[in-house]
Design a protein around this motif. Structure first.
Motif, PDB file in Angstrom:
ATOM      1  N   UNK A  70      81.627   6.008  19.300  1.00  0.00           N
ATOM      2  CA  UNK A  70      81.673   7.085  18.145  1.00  0.00           C
ATOM      3  C   UNK A  70      81.203   6.353  16.967  1.00  0.00           C
ATOM      4  N   UNK A  71      80.562   7.003  15.876  1.00  0.00           N
ATOM      5  CA  UNK A  71      80.357   6.469  14.794  1.00  0.00           C
ATOM      6  C   UNK A  71      81.449   6.001  13.946  1.00  0.00           C
ATOM      7  N   UNK A  72      81.390   4.991  13.031  1.00  0.00           N
ATOM      8  CA  UNK A  72      82.355   4.485  12.507  1.00  0.00           C
ATOM      9  C   UNK A  72      83.070   5.418  11.655  1.00  0.00           C
ATOM     10  N   UNK A  73      82.166   6.607  10.960  1.00  0.00           N
ATOM     11  CA  UNK A  73      82.659   7.493  10.033  1.00  0.00           C
ATOM     12  C   UNK A  73      83.850   8.217  10.625  1.00  0.00           C
ATOM     13  N   UNK A  74      84.094   8.373  12.136  1.00  0.00           N
ATOM     14  CA  UNK A  74      84.810   9.096  12.714  1.00  0.00           C
ATOM     15  C   UNK A  74      86.230   8.319  12.602  1.00  0.00           C
ATOM     16  N   UNK A  91      89.035  14.366  20.919  1.00  0.00           N
ATOM     17  CA  UNK A  91      88.366  15.585  20.798  1.00  0.00           C
ATOM     18  C   UNK A  91      86.774  15.472  19.854  1.00  0.00           C
ATOM     19  N   UNK A  92      86.893  14.071  19.634  1.00  0.00           N
ATOM     20  CA  UNK A  92      85.394  13.961  18.993  1.00  0.00           C
ATOM     21  C   UNK A  92      84.470  13.432  19.819  1.00  0.00           C
ATOM     22  N   UNK A  93      84.888  12.784  21.064  1.00  0.00           N
ATOM     23  CA  UNK A  93      83.847  12.160  22.005  1.00  0.00           C
ATOM     24  C   UNK A  93      83.360  13.643  22.631  1.00  0.00           C
ATOM     25  N   UNK A  94      84.164  14.529  22.818  1.00  0.00           N
ATOM     26  CA  UNK A  94      83.815  15.855  23.425  1.00  0.00           C
ATOM     27  C   UNK A  94      82.526  16.604  22.328  1.00  0.00           C
ATOM     28  N   UNK A  95      82.901  16.474  21.138  1.00  0.00           N
ATOM     29  CA  UNK A  95      81.835  17.258  20.183  1.00  0.00           C
ATOM     30  C   UNK A  95      80.735  16.511  19.994  1.00  0.00           C
TER      31      UNK A  95
END
Length: 149
Positions: A70-74, A91-95
């Motif tokens: 994931x990007x560091x901003x996450x 949730x974010x790895x899905x999106x």
């Protein structure tokens, strides 16, 4: 081979036989499971998402590895309840990565306070004192159906 990462608090006793039997029918990858019916978010522009409560949950190894992609901003978020944050990452790895993860709610994963009575075979138990940890461990180890002395 290690398929899963398990996270529990230090005041929790894990019933490994029950946990393993609950994991056997579940997928070996793309898995996030525990007491996963809690919702968080919906503020400061963040979406709402489901997460597994912090008493204990299980992630498949591949999901944990995806967190690193994931990007560091996450990871720069204005909240840090660890369990909600973990659900947010799932949730974010899905999106963001298109890596859909199964959030399995079917496990017998509940916080069961230790007290004298019939043994309820959930996979983790909250114990307030060290002596309760020892007593519960001995009951689980002996396969006793009753937690009373």
């Amino acid at each position: 081979k290690q398929w899963y990462q398990r996270r529990v608090r230090d005041d929790i006793v894990v019933n490994l036989p029950t946990m393993i039997s609950d994991l056997i029918p579940l997928p070996r990858d793309r898995l996030y499971t525990g007491s996963c019916n809690v919702r968080y978010g919906g503020f400061h522009g963040f979406p709402r998402w489901t997460y597994c409560s912090g008493g204990g949950y299980v992630l498949s190894r591949d999901v944990v590895s995806k967190f690193q992609e994931l990007p560091s901003s996450v990871h720069k978020v204005p909240f840090r309840p660890e369990d909600a944050y973990t659900g947010y990452l799932v949730n974010r790895i899905g999106e963001l990565l298109g890596y859909k993860v199964t959030v399995a709610r079917a496990m017998r994963v509940k916080i069961y306070p230790y007290k004298c009575g019939p043994f309820i075979p959930w996979f983790y138990h909250y114990c307030k004192t060290p002596s309760q940890h020892v007593q519960l461990y001995e009951k689980i180890r002996s396969n006793s159906p009753n937690l009373c002395p």
